[in-house]
Every structure is written in C-alpha cells, then in structure tokens.
Design a protein around this motif. Structure first.
Motif, PDB file in Angstrom:
ATOM      1  N   ILE A 140      10.437 -13.302   4.455  1.00 22.32           N
ATOM      2  CA  ILE A 140      10.468 -13.434   2.999  1.00 22.32           C
ATOM      3  C   ILE A 140      11.210 -12.219   2.450  1.00 22.32           C
ATOM      4  O   ILE A 140      10.810 -11.080   2.690  1.00 22.32           O
ATOM      5  N   PRO A 141      12.314 -12.396   1.713  1.00 22.04           N
ATOM      6  CA  PRO A 141      13.089 -11.251   1.211  1.00 22.04           C
ATOM      7  C   PRO A 141      12.243 -10.303   0.373  1.00 22.04           C
ATOM      8  O   PRO A 141      11.221 -10.684  -0.211  1.00 22.04           O
ATOM      9  N   ALA A 142      12.687  -9.053   0.304  1.00 29.49           N
ATOM     10  CA  ALA A 142      11.951  -8.019  -0.435  1.00 29.49           C
ATOM     11  C   ALA A 142      11.812  -8.359  -1.911  1.00 29.49           C
ATOM     12  O   ALA A 142      10.914  -7.850  -2.585  1.00 29.49           O
ATOM     13  N   VAL A 181       0.831  -1.207   0.000  1.00 34.26           N
ATOM     14  CA  VAL A 181       0.000   0.000   0.000  1.00 34.26           C
ATOM     15  C   VAL A 181       0.867   1.260   0.000  1.00 34.26           C
ATOM     16  O   VAL A 181       0.567   2.238  -0.684  1.00 34.26           O
ATOM     17  N   GLY A 182       1.962   1.249   0.767  1.00 35.96           N
ATOM     18  CA  GLY A 182       2.774   2.457   0.944  1.00 35.96           C
ATOM     19  C   GLY A 182       3.748   2.744  -0.164  1.00 35.96           C
ATOM     20  O   GLY A 182       4.292   3.842  -0.235  1.00 35.96           O
ATOM     21  N   GLY A 183       4.023   1.766  -1.018  1.00 34.70           N
ATOM     22  CA  GLY A 183       4.933   1.981  -2.129  1.00 34.70           C
ATOM     23  C   GLY A 183       6.363   1.559  -1.878  1.00 34.70           C
ATOM     24  O   GLY A 183       7.143   1.384  -2.811  1.00 34.70           O
ATOM     25  N   LEU A 184       6.757   1.408  -0.601  1.00 38.13           N
ATOM     26  CA  LEU A 184       8.129   1.029  -0.277  1.00 38.13           C
ATOM     27  C   LEU A 184       8.219  -0.489  -0.189  1.00 38.13           C
ATOM     28  O   LEU A 184       7.614  -1.096   0.700  1.00 38.13           O
ATOM     29  N   VAL A 185       8.935  -1.103  -1.112  1.00 39.36           N
ATOM     30  CA  VAL A 185       9.063  -2.557  -1.066  1.00 39.36           C
ATOM     31  C   VAL A 185       9.961  -2.937   0.101  1.00 39.36           C
ATOM     32  O   VAL A 185      10.997  -2.321   0.336  1.00 39.36           O
ATOM     33  N   MET A 186       9.555  -3.954   0.840  1.00 43.48           N
ATOM     34  CA  MET A 186      10.276  -4.364   2.032  1.00 43.48           C
ATOM     35  C   MET A 186      10.135  -5.864   2.204  1.00 43.48           C
ATOM     36  O   MET A 186       9.216  -6.482   1.649  1.00 43.48           O
ATOM     37  N   PRO A 187      11.017  -6.490   2.979  1.00 43.91           N
ATOM     38  CA  PRO A 187      10.821  -7.901   3.316  1.00 43.91           C
ATOM     39  C   PRO A 187       9.493  -8.097   4.039  1.00 43.91           C
ATOM     40  O   PRO A 187       8.995  -7.182   4.712  1.00 43.91           O
ATOM     41  N   VAL A 188       8.931  -9.282   3.886  1.00 40.07           N
ATOM     42  CA  VAL A 188       7.692  -9.622   4.583  1.00 40.07           C
ATOM     43  C   VAL A 188       8.064 -10.496   5.773  1.00 40.07           C
ATOM     44  O   VAL A 188       8.470 -11.649   5.611  1.00 40.07           O
ATOM     45  N   VAL A 189       7.979  -9.925   6.967  1.00 41.66           N
ATOM     46  CA  VAL A 189       8.250 -10.670   8.197  1.00 41.66           C
ATOM     47  C   VAL A 189       6.915 -11.232   8.660  1.00 41.66           C
ATOM     48  O   VAL A 189       6.013 -10.486   9.036  1.00 41.66           O
TER      49      VAL A 189
END
Length: 784
Positions: free
Chosen positions: A695-697, A672-680
């Motif tokens: 899960i890596p970004a 939603v925010g636009g900043l790709v990040m890892p999924v913890v």
C-alpha cells in the motif's frame, strides 16, 4: 468474526474514520511539498533538477612540481595556477584552500577538538594530547605571472589572494605558489601521509592535499570557503593537471592521470609487462613481490622524476615507495580502455594480489552501468595506513592480513568493500562533483548505495554492511538527542558513519525496492548522474531530478528521511473480520449453530454439571412448556418466505454479490515512529498460501498517525504481517503481526575468554604441514 448487511458495505468502505479523524495531525504535514524549503529555480538550476541554460562553473588548471624528501618525510613544491572566471561576476580576489594547515599546531581543529581525561587511558590517547608535530603549509611566496609578490591573507585553512586587477567574466589569471611542509604520520590519523615499516626501515607515502588548491566559486553560494576541520571533505573546481614528482630513484610512483615518461622511469621488463597487462584477462604483476623485497633492502642513490598529466579532474593525488608491488589489468568500458592497477607492500599479500585489481575493474564496470560510463584512462587502488580515502583515478585503502598471511572473513570482505567504496568515489564526487564540505551525504551516501549494488554483483549474498534496511534500524531507534537529520552540515553531524553513509544509502535502497521500483529508480538515478557529470549539483538538484525523471512525488520521503530524525515504526494494532450477511436462513442459522456449538462452556456451567445432581425442572417435568423445546435457530417456512421476498427486491448483480464468499478485514494501522512509509502487508490464508500487498505511503496523507484499511479476500486469512521482509527499516517488529507473534531468541552460557581465538584460516593452516606454502603469493598474469 463479525457480519454486516450488504447495504452497509458501502459505508464500511468509504467511511473508515470519523470526519474529524481524517484531518491531518497537528504539526507539520508530512506530505507538505518541499517547494518552500528548496531554493527558487532560475536560469542556472531549473525546477526539473537539470542545469539551466545559463549554468556556469569556474576552471582551475595546475602545473605542479614537487620533491619528496624520504630522509626527512617532507615535501617541497611549486605550482602555477591558471584560474578562469566563467561566472558573470567580477572577482577582486581568489580563495585558495590550505588543507594541510589542519596539521598546524595552532589549527582550529586542534583548538576545537573535544576531549576528556579518565583514570585509565591508552598510550595512543596520551600521545595525541601531547603530540608536537607541526605539519601545516609553509608558504614561501605567492607571485603573479610577472614575478611580483601578491598580497595574501591566510585564515586557518583558507588563503585569500588579492588580485592587482579584478578578474572580469571570461578572463583568466595565472599566479605562482611555492611551499613546503612536514608530512604527517598516517597511522596517527588523517586522510594522507606516510607509514613507517620498522622491519625493513622503509616508508610508504600516500600523498593528497599536498598543494594549495582553488576553492569553488558557484552560482548558489559564491565562494565555498568554509574552514576544513576534518569531517567536511573537499569542494574543488575541474581543470587540467601537469604534475612532476621527484622521488628516490628506487621508488615506484603512482598517481592521478597518465604517466608521460614511462621509458625514463620504468625498466624494460616493467614496460614489457605493462604492455602484456593491456590485453590480459587477469592482473599482470609489473613489479613482483621478490623485486619489491629486494628494493626494500637496498638504497639507490639519486632521484627520478615521474611526470603525470590528468585532464578534466577536480584534484590530484599520488603514492610513492620502494616497497610497492604493482599489478595491472586493462578493461574496456564503453569502448574506451581503462587501466586498472594496484600498488601495495608485501604486508598486503595474499589478499591484495588476489583481489585488489579485480575489485577495481568490477567497480568501474558496475558503477558505469548504474550511473555514467567511466571516462578516465586509469583507476588505481593503493594499500597503506589510510583506511579509505578517495581522489580522481586513485584511492588509498586499508585491509591487511595477519603477519602469517591468514585473515578473517571480516577482513577479506572489509577490504573488498573499502576498495569498492573508494574506487566508486570516482563517480561520486569526483565526476558528479557535489559539495562535500557542506553535504557529506551527497557523496558518501550516494556512493555507499552504489557500493551496495556493486557488492551484491560481486558475490551472491555478499555480507554488505550498509544498504539493507534492517541494518540501519537500530541507529534510527536511538534517542533523537543522539541523531541529526541527514541534511546537516558535515562538521555538525552526529554518528557520522550512520548519518552520512548508512542512512542515506538505506533510504535510496528503500526508494529503489519499495517506493519507486527498480525500473523507475534506476532511470532517475542514472539521469541525475548524466545531468550533473563534471558539474556541481546541490541537494535540490538531486531531489528534483529523481522526481522529474520518474513522475513520483517524493517530497514526503525527502522530508521524513533527510530533514527529520523520525524513524519507521508502523504498528498493526487490531484486525476486525467481517463477512456479508446473506440473509439466507439456511446459511445464517447453520453458521450460528456452529458458533454456538464451538463456544466454550463457562467455568460455572462446567462445575454445575457435576455439583448440581438434578434441577427442579428435571425433578418436575410439569414445569416445562413450549420454550423448553423451542429451537430459535430452526428454519421455519416463515423464515424462508421472508428470504424469498427479500431476494425479490434485489437486482441480479446484487444477488451475485450476496452469494460471493468474500472475507472483509478492517486493519487498524498506527504510525508510531513518525516516518510515513508504504505498508507492505503479508497475508497468510487458511490453506497456508501467502500473498503480499504493498500500500503506497500516500495512505497516510490525510492522517499521518492512524488509519484503517479494509482488505477483501476470497480466502479466509489467519494472520497479517507488516514488512515481512524488513524492507522499510522498521525499528520495532513486535507490533507488526496480528495475531501477535512472540519473538524467538536464545541465550548463551559461556566462560570468559581472555584471548582472541585465531581466525578460521589460521586454524586450518595450523593443522597443515606447511601453512605458509599455501599462503605464498603466486605470480599472476604473464611475463613472470
């Protein structure tokens, strides 16, 4: 709960999205490489982020003599600058910084300052608007080595010195400057100046930017002569300093470097105490509080000159006052002695006597562990009106207790933090010498991150202000019109503290804890410090080194965190649950029977059970047939035969897979925010045990906005939560859990308060019979 055939399992795992949806979103690919945005590598700066084989930097050496006029709060000075051209270029002129011109009445800072009026205004705002203080440099002369005047042109905070003969590569030139200026009142702002104490009619001076200083000439931008407007700090070449400071005879003077004439300016008692400090386990007081109070009440005639020498530093600063208490403690860092010292007025006690020098020593040790060994001979913390400002080997710090000696926890930890931060600046940018005039984050952000590490090693659960991802989330959620990317020039940054300090510090902490891991990050960060110690790094050098030393592609991270105002908001939109259909009628039919029994009756059926006393079939049994007693879930011999035949078509491995009691969950994730990040991802199982998967970004690399992910577990999962430890600065936690979890909060009822309550220490001491006895400073160390 859904079930699918084993044959369909492969399709479910490989075809999570339709082909069209797997393409990258419209607009910039968040995983595009930064190669086209970074400067082209060359023989000066390599593609790895290291200095190249032809790297060079200029040198400026200073011989400075200044005199402090304590009656007029003014300074006079003269200097000889020896500038060495180590570039391949011929220089027809040199640029010198005149930073004190920010206090000139006609300065560009004053002219461009944005302000407004309101119906009610504090006196301080009015005083700022009508202040007629004039403190800019007054250059008396600029002459060559032969004494002849050199032609100069002053452009606000920059002065061009035209050379009679162009300075060729590997040549040096010396020239002389004489100047004077009025010292500013530091309580009204600024990075240096004086503080006046009406009670004893004394001044305390924290002096910096007090001399004309050479600008940097570098391979990547030529002269760095952007005007000093206030936010963009200083970019300076390295060199050796010889500085003589003449001050009132009863003043104590501390400075960058080592004191050369201690026997002439210190008493025999002070010299003895200093020797004891070199082997003490805790700070030794060189000038006691009683001695400082006595000096406050007297006025010695005459002056003393304190001579200091500093080698291979980029700047020089000093302090002077008859109010100073002075303590010291020597530590050993990487086999070399470092004299840690503090200068502070009695108004700083008991906080300063108890903590300052210990904090200095702790900072030097901790920063040296994470970056490079501290190689300078001293490290000093000075207390005065400057809230926090850094220079080589010396820094100016705030944090003063109440007049009764009590203080709040916020004041205590605020003081410790500012000392850590400013002493830490010895590493960034005093040693790793980044361009503060252009990129504030390269010194403030990296330093705030290392400050966070140091605070956490000072005390368990230290209340750090910056570093924890949750602390920056509110800023990152603000309207984008109120933000600027980290990669914004220092003078154009909005929300300076959040952008230049908090956000880059948090980004580095997330890299360390969530993206790279501590081992890879710490090695790469240390490599950057080692490569660029006593040199001039750029953002590209930092970005490239961090990747080069870790084998982690971080272009997506630099792009999102440093070049945009995107924020983290990962949402877990839905979870679909699947199990393998065993096709065993005994198993599958029993499961369906359980589901049927557990299914709630409709409201109509519930009401019909009481409202309809008898149905027609109940009244006339002859209307019943086969289907009134038929159970479609009863297992028949034919069902069993079909299952046996099906097993005959499977291999032993397939039979084993068919019998596994695994659970399959399809998670729908949205950025939603636009900043790709890892999924913890945190999973809570039916037996209340938990498991974390990171899960890596790169999961977002083919679709930056929405993906699905299949999770396979042995045990059934009852809930999924994204970022359970708030380690990615997610700005909206309400969409992180499935099933959704209501946010717990409380409201408070209150009556308006019209005065600030006393701090807890003040409350406690007010109940004692002799509160000030508890707060009285006790001499520490030996020699008292």
């Amino acid at each position: 709960m859904r079930r699918f055939l084993l044959a369909g399992l492969g399709l479910a795992l490989t075809g999570l999205l339709p082909a069209a949806a797997q393409t990258t979103n419209s607009g910039t690919d968040k995983f595009a490489q930064l190669e086209t945005m970074l400067p082209t590598p060359n023989s000066y700066r390599t593609a790895s982020g290291a200095p190249g084989s032809d790297y060079w930097q200029q040198r400026a050496d200073y011989d400075i003599k200044v005199t402090l006029d304590d009656a007029k709060q003014a300074l006079t000075g003269r200097e000889t600058i020896t500038y060495t051209n180590l570039s391949p270029d011929t220089l027809p002129y040199l640029w010198v910084q005149l930073d004190q011109n920010i206090w000139d009445k006609n300065s560009m800072t004053t002219a461009t300052e944005v302000n407004s009026l309101s119906d009610k205004m504090p006196f301080r705002t009015l005083e700022t608007l009508v202040d007629d203080f004039d403190g800019g440099f007054r250059i008396e002369s600029v002459t060559g080595k032969d004494g002849k005047a050199l032609h100069t042109v002053t452009n606000h905070t920059m002065m061009r010195v035209d050379l009679p003969t162009p300075l060729r590569p590997h040549q040096s030139v010396s020239f002389n400057v004489k100047w004077h200026y009025n010292i500013n009142d530091a309580t009204k702002g600024g990075r240096c100046g004086y503080e006046y104490f009406p009670a004893d009619k004394n001044y305390l001076y924290e002096m910096a930017q007090f001399y004309p200083r050479m600008a940097v000439y570098s391979d990547n931008q030529g002269w760095q002569h952007k005007q000093f407007l206030g936010n963009g700090e200083f970019t300076l070449p390295f060199g050796d300093y010889k500085v003589s400071i003449t001050a009132p005879a009863d003043h104590v003077v501390g400075a960058t470097g080592t004191l050369q004439n201690a026997a002439q300016v210190m008493s025999a008692t002070q010299l003895k105490r200093m020797e004891q400090a070199k082997s003490a386990k805790k700070p030794v007081v060189i000038v006691t509080q009683d001695e400082a109070i006595k000096a406050e009440g007297n006025r010695a005639t005459g002056t003393k000159t304190w001579n200091y020498v500093a080698k291979n530093v980029r700047d020089f600063a000093w302090c002077s006052s008859r109010k100073f208490i002075w303590d010291a403690m020597q530590i050993t860092q990487s086999g070399k002695p470092v004299l840690c010292m503090s200068y502070y007025p009695k108004e700083g006690n008991p906080l300063w006597g108890q903590y300052s020098t210990q904090v200095v020593a702790h900072t030097i040790k901790t920063y040296s562990k994470y970056t490079i060994p501290y190689a300078y001979p001293v490290a000093i913390s000075v207390h005065g009106a400057i809230g926090g400002m850094e220079y080589p080997m010396i820094c100016f710090n705030g944090g003063r207790p109440e007049k009764d000696g009590t203080y709040s926890a916020e004041r205590k930890y605020g003081m410790i933090s500012v000392i850590i931060h400013e002493v830490g600046h010895n590493f960034f940018p005093m040693i790793v010498n980044s361009d503060e005039r252009q990129w504030t984050w390269m010194d403030e952000g990296l330093n705030s991150f290392t400050q966070f590490l140091t605070e956490q090693e000072w005390e368990r659960n230290y209340p750090s202000r910056r570093g924890e991802p949750r602390n920056i989330a509110a800023y990152m959620a603000t309207d984008k019109s109120l933000q600027t990317p980290i990669m914004t020039n220092s003078e154009s940054v909005l929300q300076f503290g959040n952008n230049a300090y908090g956000k880059p510090a948090t980004a580095l902490n997330i890299l360390r804890e969530t993206v790279m891991g501590r081992e890879l990050f710490d090695y790469a960060f240390k490599t950057y410090a080692q490569r660029w110690a006593y040199k001039h790094p750029t953002p590209a050098d930092f970005f490239r080194t961090m990747e080069d030393a870790s084998a982690v592609d971080l272009d997506w991270f630099w792009r999102g965190w440093f070049y945009t105002t995107d924020h983290t908001d990962l949402a877990l939109e839905s979870v679909k649950s699947y199990n393998v259909n065993t096709k065993n009628p005994q198993v599958e039919n029993a499961r369906l029977q359980q589901q049927k029994a557990a299914a709630p009756q409709s409201i109509t059926a519930q009401r019909n059970a009481t409202d309809i006393k008898q149905t027609l079939v109940d009244e006339k049994p002859e209307l019943k047939d086969f289907y009134n007693s038929y159970d479609p879930l009863a297992v028949t011999p034919a069902d069993q035969q079909r299952y046996t035949a099906y097993l005959g078509t499977l291999t032993d491995d397939q039979k084993q897979r068919l019998g596994d009691s695994q659970n399959f969950y399809e998670l729908s994730l949205r950025n939603v925010g636009g900043l790709v990040m890892p999924v913890v991802l945190q999973m809570t199982y039916a037996d209340n045990t938990q498991e974390i998967q990171t899960i890596p970004a790169e999961i977002w690399r083919k679709n930056n906005a929405q993906v699905t992910k299949v999770i396979v577990t042995k045990k059934p999962v009852i809930s999924f939560v994204i970022d359970p430890f708030q380690q990615t600065a997610d700005t909206d936690l309400s969409n992180n859990a499935f099933p959704r979890q209501p946010a717990a909060s409380r409201f408070e009822l209150f009556q308006q308060q019209f005065q600030t309550p006393p701090n807890p220490m003040q409350q406690q001491t007010s109940r004692s019979s002799s509160p000030m006895q508890k707060l009285e400073q006790k001499p520490v160390g030996s020699g008292q």
